[in-house]
Design a protein around this motif. Structure first.
Motif, PDB file in Angstrom:
ATOM      1  N   PRO A 105       0.721  -1.315   0.034  1.00 47.70           N
ATOM      2  CA  PRO A 105      -0.183  -0.133  -0.040  1.00 47.70           C
ATOM      3  C   PRO A 105       0.708   1.210   0.084  1.00 47.70           C
ATOM      4  O   PRO A 105       0.409   2.314  -0.569  1.00 47.70           O
ATOM      5  CB  PRO A 105      -0.820  -0.223   1.227  1.00 47.70           C
ATOM      6  N   TYR A 106       2.005   1.168   0.613  1.00 47.75           N
ATOM      7  CA  TYR A 106       2.723   2.570   0.845  1.00 47.75           C
ATOM      8  C   TYR A 106       3.883   2.478  -0.289  1.00 47.75           C
ATOM      9  O   TYR A 106       4.766   3.252  -0.102  1.00 47.75           O
ATOM     10  CB  TYR A 106       3.209   2.594   2.221  1.00 47.75           C
ATOM     11  N   ARG A 107       3.925   1.709  -1.407  1.00 45.89           N
ATOM     12  CA  ARG A 107       5.178   1.518  -2.355  1.00 45.89           C
ATOM     13  C   ARG A 107       5.482   2.836  -2.920  1.00 45.89           C
ATOM     14  O   ARG A 107       6.667   3.284  -2.696  1.00 45.89           O
ATOM     15  CB  ARG A 107       4.948   0.551  -3.231  1.00 45.89           C
ATOM     16  N   ASN A 108       4.438   3.582  -3.412  1.00 42.91           N
ATOM     17  CA  ASN A 108       4.944   4.901  -4.099  1.00 42.91           C
ATOM     18  C   ASN A 108       5.178   5.985  -3.121  1.00 42.91           C
ATOM     19  O   ASN A 108       6.105   6.923  -3.364  1.00 42.91           O
ATOM     20  CB  ASN A 108       3.572   5.329  -4.735  1.00 42.91           C
ATOM     21  N   TYR A 109       4.550   5.855  -1.999  1.00 43.62           N
ATOM     22  CA  TYR A 109       4.876   6.816  -0.782  1.00 43.62           C
ATOM     23  C   TYR A 109       6.233   6.678  -0.403  1.00 43.62           C
ATOM     24  O   TYR A 109       6.928   7.633  -0.137  1.00 43.62           O
ATOM     25  CB  TYR A 109       3.854   6.434   0.309  1.00 43.62           C
ATOM     26  N   ARG A 110       6.595   5.576  -0.211  1.00 43.91           N
ATOM     27  CA  ARG A 110       8.094   5.235   0.069  1.00 43.91           C
ATOM     28  C   ARG A 110       9.195   5.565  -0.908  1.00 43.91           C
ATOM     29  O   ARG A 110      10.261   5.794  -0.618  1.00 43.91           O
ATOM     30  CB  ARG A 110       8.436   3.632   0.592  1.00 43.91           C
ATOM     31  N   MET A 111       8.800   5.325  -2.320  1.00 42.82           N
ATOM     32  CA  MET A 111       9.643   5.616  -3.227  1.00 42.82           C
ATOM     33  C   MET A 111      10.247   7.164  -3.335  1.00 42.82           C
ATOM     34  O   MET A 111      11.195   7.293  -3.961  1.00 42.82           O
ATOM     35  CB  MET A 111       9.068   5.447  -4.634  1.00 42.82           C
ATOM     36  N   GLN A 112       9.692   7.937  -2.747  1.00 44.53           N
ATOM     37  CA  GLN A 112      10.206   9.405  -2.741  1.00 44.53           C
ATOM     38  C   GLN A 112      10.973   9.584  -1.404  1.00 44.53           C
ATOM     39  O   GLN A 112      11.188  10.590  -1.004  1.00 44.53           O
ATOM     40  CB  GLN A 112       9.078  10.390  -2.606  1.00 44.53           C
ATOM     41  N   GLY A 113      11.418   8.378  -0.611  1.00 46.41           N
ATOM     42  CA  GLY A 113      12.176   8.447   0.532  1.00 46.41           C
ATOM     43  C   GLY A 113      11.458   8.720   1.842  1.00 46.41           C
ATOM     44  O   GLY A 113      12.134   8.979   2.783  1.00 46.41           O
ATOM     45  N   ASN A 114      10.005   8.590   1.729  1.00 42.40           N
ATOM     46  CA  ASN A 114       9.372   8.846   3.007  1.00 42.40           C
ATOM     47  C   ASN A 114       9.270   7.644   3.923  1.00 42.40           C
ATOM     48  O   ASN A 114       9.346   6.594   2.965  1.00 42.40           O
ATOM     49  CB  ASN A 114       8.091   9.180   2.603  1.00 42.40           C
ATOM     50  N   THR A 115       9.144   7.695   5.086  1.00 40.88           N
ATOM     51  CA  THR A 115       8.824   6.587   5.976  1.00 40.88           C
ATOM     52  C   THR A 115       7.698   6.687   6.774  1.00 40.88           C
ATOM     53  O   THR A 115       7.017   7.630   6.669  1.00 40.88           O
ATOM     54  CB  THR A 115      10.268   6.708   6.992  1.00 40.88           C
ATOM     55  N   LEU A 116       7.343   5.426   7.281  1.00 36.61           N
ATOM     56  CA  LEU A 116       6.027   5.393   8.089  1.00 36.61           C
ATOM     57  C   LEU A 116       6.215   5.806   9.474  1.00 36.61           C
ATOM     58  O   LEU A 116       5.246   5.757  10.326  1.00 36.61           O
ATOM     59  CB  LEU A 116       5.542   4.208   7.938  1.00 36.61           C
ATOM     60  N   ALA A 117       7.293   6.019   9.951  1.00 36.57           N
ATOM     61  CA  ALA A 117       7.746   6.455  11.433  1.00 36.57           C
ATOM     62  C   ALA A 117       8.994   7.464  11.356  1.00 36.57           C
ATOM     63  O   ALA A 117       9.726   7.271  12.048  1.00 36.57           O
ATOM     64  CB  ALA A 117       7.954   5.265  12.256  1.00 36.57           C
TER      65      ALA A 117
END
Length: 286
Positions: free
Chosen positions: A85-97
């Motif tokens: 679910p967070y693949r595209n979100y993470r691809m820009q260097g973002n993290t969940l914590a």
């Protein structure tokens, strides 16, 4: 003084170019120490939308903390929603914590947008406690205790309109108690595109140690609400230790002048009984 710009819900894919350009220009003029983006970065969680959001944050040249919103998880691609679910979100260097330290101000980002929820916000209390404990340990390793601790969610703990109450994060009162237990002073969020700044005492009068709750409207999306134009918050942290103060200025977009103007200011101070509002809100325009 430490200054943070709080933006939310840009919904890249529905952004208004004139508003986006003015927002970047005005943030640059504020000489802030950091920026917080409290979710709904994109409209449909597409890679190109995340890339445009990343480019916008990059041009600000500020330390940034970003959390996902419900719009940042694929809606129609059920396989992606379930498996990555967070693949595209993470691809820009973002993290969940994410964590951000700005001198005496410590900021922790909390993911309130799980894959199993279409719109509502939720975080299991056990997960919240583990993340807050990790944040405490991380700040301790720096060798200095923060004066103010800020938590960032997408989904709000409070709202001013009755019709928005179903949009509050699930189990909000227990979450509030947990935040207080870990020394959180200020909670930033968005989601409902309707700004708000007040203490938790308004909605939760039995809460023992009130903290400050601030919501930002959508900073640049065309998805605005009646009575709530595009807006963002400027948060100034003043004072030290027990004498800490927070001043929040709401900046509203005025389309005819193509500029954000100061709309409202609220000031809060911390004492042994928690956070209290210093003075009634100052309304500057409209």
């Amino acid at each position: 003084m430490v200054r943070i710009v709080h933006i939310s819900d840009p919904h890249f894919g529905t952004e208004q170019p004139a508003v986006e350009a003015a927002l970047a220009q005005q943030i640059a003029a504020l000489h802030a120490d950091g920026v917080v983006l409290s979710g709904d970065i994109t409209q449909r969680a597409r890679r190109e939308q995340f890339r445009r959001a990343h480019d916008f944050l990059t041009q600000l040249s500020l330390p940034a903390l970003v959390v996902p919103g419900n719009h940042d998880i694929p809606l129609f691609d059920l396989l992606a929603r379930c498996c990555w679910p967070y693949r595209n979100y993470r691809m820009q260097g973002n993290t969940l914590a994410p964590h951000l330290c700005l001198g005496p101000v410590s900021v922790v980002g909390i993911n309130s947008a799980p894959r199993w929820r279409h719109k509502d916000g939720e975080i299991p209390l056990g997960d919240l406690k583990r993340q807050l404990q990790q944040h405490v340990e991380q700040t301790q390793r720096t060798g200095s205790a923060p004066t103010v601790t800020v938590a960032v969610f997408h989904h709000p703990l409070d709202c001013r309109r009755r019709q928005d109450e179903p949009n509050l994060i699930h189990n909000a009162e227990a979450i509030l108690a947990t935040l207080s237990q870990y020394g959180v002073d200020l909670v930033l969020s968005g989601h409902i595109h309707d700004p708000l700044m007040r203490t938790s005492q308004h909605r939760y009068p039995s809460h023992q140690l009130p903290l400050v709750i601030a919501l930002a409207g959508t900073c640049m999306s065309s998805r605005i609400r009646i009575g709530a134009p595009n807006s963002f918050n400027v948060i100034d942290f003043l004072g030290q230790h027990e004498a800490a103060e927070v001043r929040i200025t709401r900046m509203d977009w005025q389309a005819d002048q193509r500029h954000f103007f100061e709309k409202e200011i609220a000031s809060f101070c911390r004492d042994v009984g928690g956070w209290q509002e210093l003075l009634p809100h100052v309304h500057l325009r409209g």
